[in-house]
Design a protein around this motif. Structure first.
Motif, PDB file in Angstrom:
ATOM      1  N   ALA A   1       0.828  -1.204   0.000  1.00 23.72           N
ATOM      2  CA  ALA A   1       0.000   0.000   0.000  1.00 23.72           C
ATOM      3  C   ALA A   1       0.866   1.259   0.000  1.00 23.72           C
ATOM      4  O   ALA A   1       0.571   2.231  -0.721  1.00 23.72           O
ATOM      5  N   GLU A   2       1.944   1.254   0.776  1.00 23.29           N
ATOM      6  CA  GLU A   2       2.846   2.411   0.826  1.00 23.29           C
ATOM      7  C   GLU A   2       3.590   2.595  -0.497  1.00 23.29           C
ATOM      8  O   GLU A   2       3.757   3.720  -0.982  1.00 23.29           O
ATOM      9  N   ILE A   3       4.050   1.507  -1.077  1.00 23.11           N
ATOM     10  CA  ILE A   3       4.762   1.598  -2.347  1.00 23.11           C
ATOM     11  C   ILE A   3       3.835   2.122  -3.441  1.00 23.11           C
ATOM     12  O   ILE A   3       4.217   2.984  -4.241  1.00 23.11           O
ATOM     13  N   ALA A   4       2.600   1.631  -3.466  1.00 23.11           N
ATOM     14  CA  ALA A   4       1.627   2.121  -4.439  1.00 23.11           C
ATOM     15  C   ALA A   4       1.342   3.608  -4.221  1.00 23.11           C
ATOM     16  O   ALA A   4       1.165   4.367  -5.191  1.00 23.11           O
ATOM     17  N   ARG A   5       1.296   4.035  -2.980  1.00 27.19           N
ATOM     18  CA  ARG A   5       1.036   5.451  -2.684  1.00 27.19           C
ATOM     19  C   ARG A   5       2.161   6.342  -3.213  1.00 27.19           C
ATOM     20  O   ARG A   5       1.914   7.409  -3.807  1.00 27.19           O
ATOM     21  N   VAL A   6       3.401   5.913  -3.016  1.00 27.56           N
ATOM     22  CA  VAL A   6       4.568   6.720  -3.381  1.00 27.56           C
ATOM     23  C   VAL A   6       4.779   6.751  -4.895  1.00 27.56           C
ATOM     24  O   VAL A   6       5.261   7.736  -5.450  1.00 27.56           O
ATOM     25  N   LEU A   7       4.392   5.680  -5.591  1.00 25.67           N
ATOM     26  CA  LEU A   7       4.598   5.604  -7.041  1.00 25.67           C
ATOM     27  C   LEU A   7       3.547   6.412  -7.796  1.00 25.67           C
ATOM     28  O   LEU A   7       2.382   6.434  -7.426  1.00 25.67           O
ATOM     29  N   ARG A   8       3.977   7.015  -8.887  1.00 28.51           N
ATOM     30  CA  ARG A   8       3.008   7.600  -9.823  1.00 28.51           C
ATOM     31  C   ARG A   8       2.320   6.458 -10.576  1.00 28.51           C
ATOM     32  O   ARG A   8       2.879   5.354 -10.688  1.00 28.51           O
ATOM     33  N   PRO A   9       1.106   6.673 -11.126  1.00 30.12           N
ATOM     34  CA  PRO A   9       0.484   5.639 -11.956  1.00 30.12           C
ATOM     35  C   PRO A   9       1.394   5.249 -13.116  1.00 30.12           C
ATOM     36  O   PRO A   9       1.987   6.111 -13.777  1.00 30.12           O
ATOM     37  N   GLY A  10       1.556   3.952 -13.328  1.00 27.10           N
ATOM     38  CA  GLY A  10       2.454   3.455 -14.359  1.00 27.10           C
ATOM     39  C   GLY A  10       3.883   3.303 -13.904  1.00 27.10           C
ATOM     40  O   GLY A  10       4.728   2.801 -14.655  1.00 27.10           O
ATOM     41  N   GLY A  11       4.177   3.748 -12.672  1.00 27.37           N
ATOM     42  CA  GLY A  11       5.532   3.624 -12.147  1.00 27.37           C
ATOM     43  C   GLY A  11       5.910   2.170 -11.884  1.00 27.37           C
ATOM     44  O   GLY A  11       5.056   1.288 -11.786  1.00 27.37           O
ATOM     45  N   THR A  12       7.186   1.926 -11.742  1.00 25.06           N
ATOM     46  CA  THR A  12       7.738   0.576 -11.638  1.00 25.06           C
ATOM     47  C   THR A  12       8.060   0.205 -10.197  1.00 25.06           C
ATOM     48  O   THR A  12       8.650   1.003  -9.460  1.00 25.06           O
ATOM     49  N   PHE A  13       7.680  -1.004  -9.829  1.00 28.31           N
ATOM     50  CA  PHE A  13       8.110  -1.599  -8.563  1.00 28.31           C
ATOM     51  C   PHE A  13       8.906  -2.848  -8.887  1.00 28.31           C
ATOM     52  O   PHE A  13       8.416  -3.731  -9.604  1.00 28.31           O
ATOM     53  N   ALA A  14      10.138  -2.937  -8.364  1.00 30.47           N
ATOM     54  CA  ALA A  14      11.001  -4.066  -8.732  1.00 30.47           C
ATOM     55  C   ALA A  14      11.908  -4.468  -7.569  1.00 30.47           C
ATOM     56  O   ALA A  14      12.937  -3.841  -7.332  1.00 30.47           O
ATOM     57  N   PRO A  15      11.547  -5.517  -6.833  1.00 33.47           N
ATOM     58  CA  PRO A  15      12.488  -6.127  -5.900  1.00 33.47           C
ATOM     59  C   PRO A  15      13.558  -6.919  -6.664  1.00 33.47           C
ATOM     60  O   PRO A  15      13.270  -7.522  -7.704  1.00 33.47           O
ATOM     61  N   ILE A  16      14.779  -6.907  -6.130  1.00 34.02           N
ATOM     62  CA  ILE A  16      15.928  -7.548  -6.773  1.00 34.02           C
ATOM     63  C   ILE A  16      16.667  -8.374  -5.723  1.00 34.02           C
ATOM     64  O   ILE A  16      16.844  -7.929  -4.586  1.00 34.02           O
ATOM     65  N   TRP A  17      17.094  -9.565  -6.121  1.00 35.55           N
ATOM     66  CA  TRP A  17      17.907 -10.409  -5.249  1.00 35.55           C
ATOM     67  C   TRP A  17      19.134 -10.923  -5.997  1.00 35.55           C
ATOM     68  O   TRP A  17      19.026 -11.361  -7.151  1.00 35.55           O
ATOM     69  N   ASN A  18      20.269 -10.909  -5.322  1.00 33.12           N
ATOM     70  CA  ASN A  18      21.404 -11.718  -5.733  1.00 33.12           C
ATOM     71  C   ASN A  18      21.289 -13.052  -4.997  1.00 33.12           C
ATOM     72  O   ASN A  18      21.383 -13.093  -3.762  1.00 33.12           O
ATOM     73  N   THR A  19      21.054 -14.135  -5.726  1.00 32.27           N
ATOM     74  CA  THR A  19      20.968 -15.468  -5.115  1.00 32.27           C
ATOM     75  C   THR A  19      22.118 -16.314  -5.619  1.00 32.27           C
ATOM     76  O   THR A  19      22.514 -16.220  -6.778  1.00 32.27           O
ATOM     77  N   ARG A  20      22.665 -17.114  -4.744  1.00 32.55           N
ATOM     78  CA  ARG A  20      23.781 -17.968  -5.150  1.00 32.55           C
ATOM     79  C   ARG A  20      23.294 -19.066  -6.097  1.00 32.55           C
ATOM     80  O   ARG A  20      22.176 -19.562  -5.948  1.00 32.55           O
ATOM     81  N   ASP A  21      24.118 -19.438  -7.037  1.00 35.10           N
ATOM     82  CA  ASP A  21      23.772 -20.511  -7.969  1.00 35.10           C
ATOM     83  C   ASP A  21      24.075 -21.847  -7.303  1.00 35.10           C
ATOM     84  O   ASP A  21      25.195 -22.345  -7.341  1.00 35.10           O
ATOM     85  N   GLU A  22      23.037 -22.427  -6.706  1.00 33.83           N
ATOM     86  CA  GLU A  22      23.224 -23.665  -5.955  1.00 33.83           C
ATOM     87  C   GLU A  22      23.226 -24.894  -6.845  1.00 33.83           C
ATOM     88  O   GLU A  22      23.286 -26.021  -6.356  1.00 33.83           O
ATOM     89  N   GLY A  23      23.205 -24.687  -8.175  1.00 27.63           N
ATOM     90  CA  GLY A  23      23.481 -25.792  -9.079  1.00 27.63           C
ATOM     91  C   GLY A  23      24.944 -26.198  -9.059  1.00 27.63           C
ATOM     92  O   GLY A  23      25.314 -27.264  -9.559  1.00 27.63           O
ATOM     93  N   VAL A  24      25.792 -25.338  -8.477  1.00 26.00           N
ATOM     94  CA  VAL A  24      27.211 -25.645  -8.282  1.00 26.00           C
ATOM     95  C   VAL A  24      27.351 -26.338  -6.930  1.00 26.00           C
ATOM     96  O   VAL A  24      26.906 -25.820  -5.905  1.00 26.00           O
ATOM     97  N   ASP A  25      27.980 -27.502  -6.926  1.00 23.81           N
ATOM     98  CA  ASP A  25      27.994 -28.370  -5.748  1.00 23.81           C
ATOM     99  C   ASP A  25      28.509 -27.671  -4.497  1.00 23.81           C
ATOM    100  O   ASP A  25      27.874 -27.705  -3.438  1.00 23.81           O
ATOM    101  N   TRP A  26      29.655 -27.014  -4.597  1.00 24.25           N
ATOM    102  CA  TRP A  26      30.233 -26.428  -3.388  1.00 24.25           C
ATOM    103  C   TRP A  26      29.414 -25.240  -2.898  1.00 24.25           C
ATOM    104  O   TRP A  26      29.375 -24.960  -1.692  1.00 24.25           O
TER     105      TRP A  26
END
Length: 246
Positions: free
Chosen positions: A119-144
């Motif tokens: 609700a707060e993010i929608a309030r702060v954004l203008r209509p049509g504005g972008t909301f984008a959470p971002i994560w750096n996640t480790r590639d656990e397809g690599v064994d170690w």
């Protein structure tokens, strides 16, 4: 709601957090902000020490960081000349209605109390504005890397992110997923130092911290892909969940 003790544990390790946590690939940030002409007005919500803020500034945008932890805000100010983070949270953003073209969240959305935050993010954004959470996640397809995650009780893997956070509520359009790969070159000691900035380690008992560090040392000493290596390439998958304010 996420554990408040863990969510506010990072300030004690702010300098190490800023030094050792991975950066965000430029292409991931450009994808998150796709369709917005620079200089866009971007809020970095849960800005931490400013890692994401500096990446977005480098693309020519205006950035307002918002961060609840005073230790993290101090480190952001020290590492990001000319930028001061506002004291605030995802559930109480100290900005006017419709004042942002985009709200980005680096490595912090999982700490939000989602309904009031949306609700707060929608309030702060203008209509049509972008909301984008971002994560750096480790590639656990690599064994170690998978073993590293097990030892250090790391939980932010790609499956968790894409399964848990697929909907931002009625104020936002359906979520789009962008995925990008990169690596961080670290010494074994730097990997351990980076893991010491994780909430699990920061809030663990002394005995549990000792257990984690001992098993990490054993991993680097005995794993065939790691033993004897001066540096290692830690692979990451950067995930961006992008939506628009209706």
């Amino acid at each position: 709601m996420a554990d408040v003790t863990q969510a506010l544990s990072f300030g004690a390790a702010a300098a190490e957090y800023d030094r050792f946590r991975p950066r965000y690939p430029e292409e991931a940030l450009r994808w998150a902000l796709d369709g917005l002409a620079a200089p866009a007005r971007v809020v970095d919500l849960g800005a931490g020490t400013g890692i994401l803020t500096r990446g977005v500034l480098a693309l020519g945008n205006q950035v307002v960081p918002v961060e609840p932890d005073p230790g993290m805000r101090a480190q952001l100010a020290a590492a990001t000349p000319g930028t001061t983070a506002l004291a605030g949270s995802a559930e109480a953003v100290p900005l006017p209605d419709g004042s942002a073209d985009a709200v980005l969240v680096g490595q912090a959305y999982h700490w939000f109390d989602r309904e009031p935050a949306h609700a707060e993010i929608a309030r702060v954004l203008r209509p049509g504005g972008t909301f984008a959470p971002i994560w750096n996640t480790r590639d656990e397809g690599v064994d170690w890397v998978a073993e590293l995650s097990r030892v250090a009780h790391l939980g932010d893997n790609a499956g968790d992110v894409t399964e848990k956070y697929a909907d931002f509520g009625p104020a936002f359009t359906p979520v789009e997923l962008g995925e990008f790969t990169h690596t961080a070159t670290l010494t074994p000691d730097e990997v351990v130092a980076m893991l010491h900035t994780r909430s699990y380690w920061l809030t663990a008992t002394p005995a549990e911290r000792e257990r984690v560090d001992r098993e990490l040392r054993d991993l680097f000493a005995t794993h065939p892909d790691l033993a004897g290596r001066a540096t290692v390439e830690l692979p990451y998958r950067t995930l961006v969940l992008r939506s628009r304010r209706r």
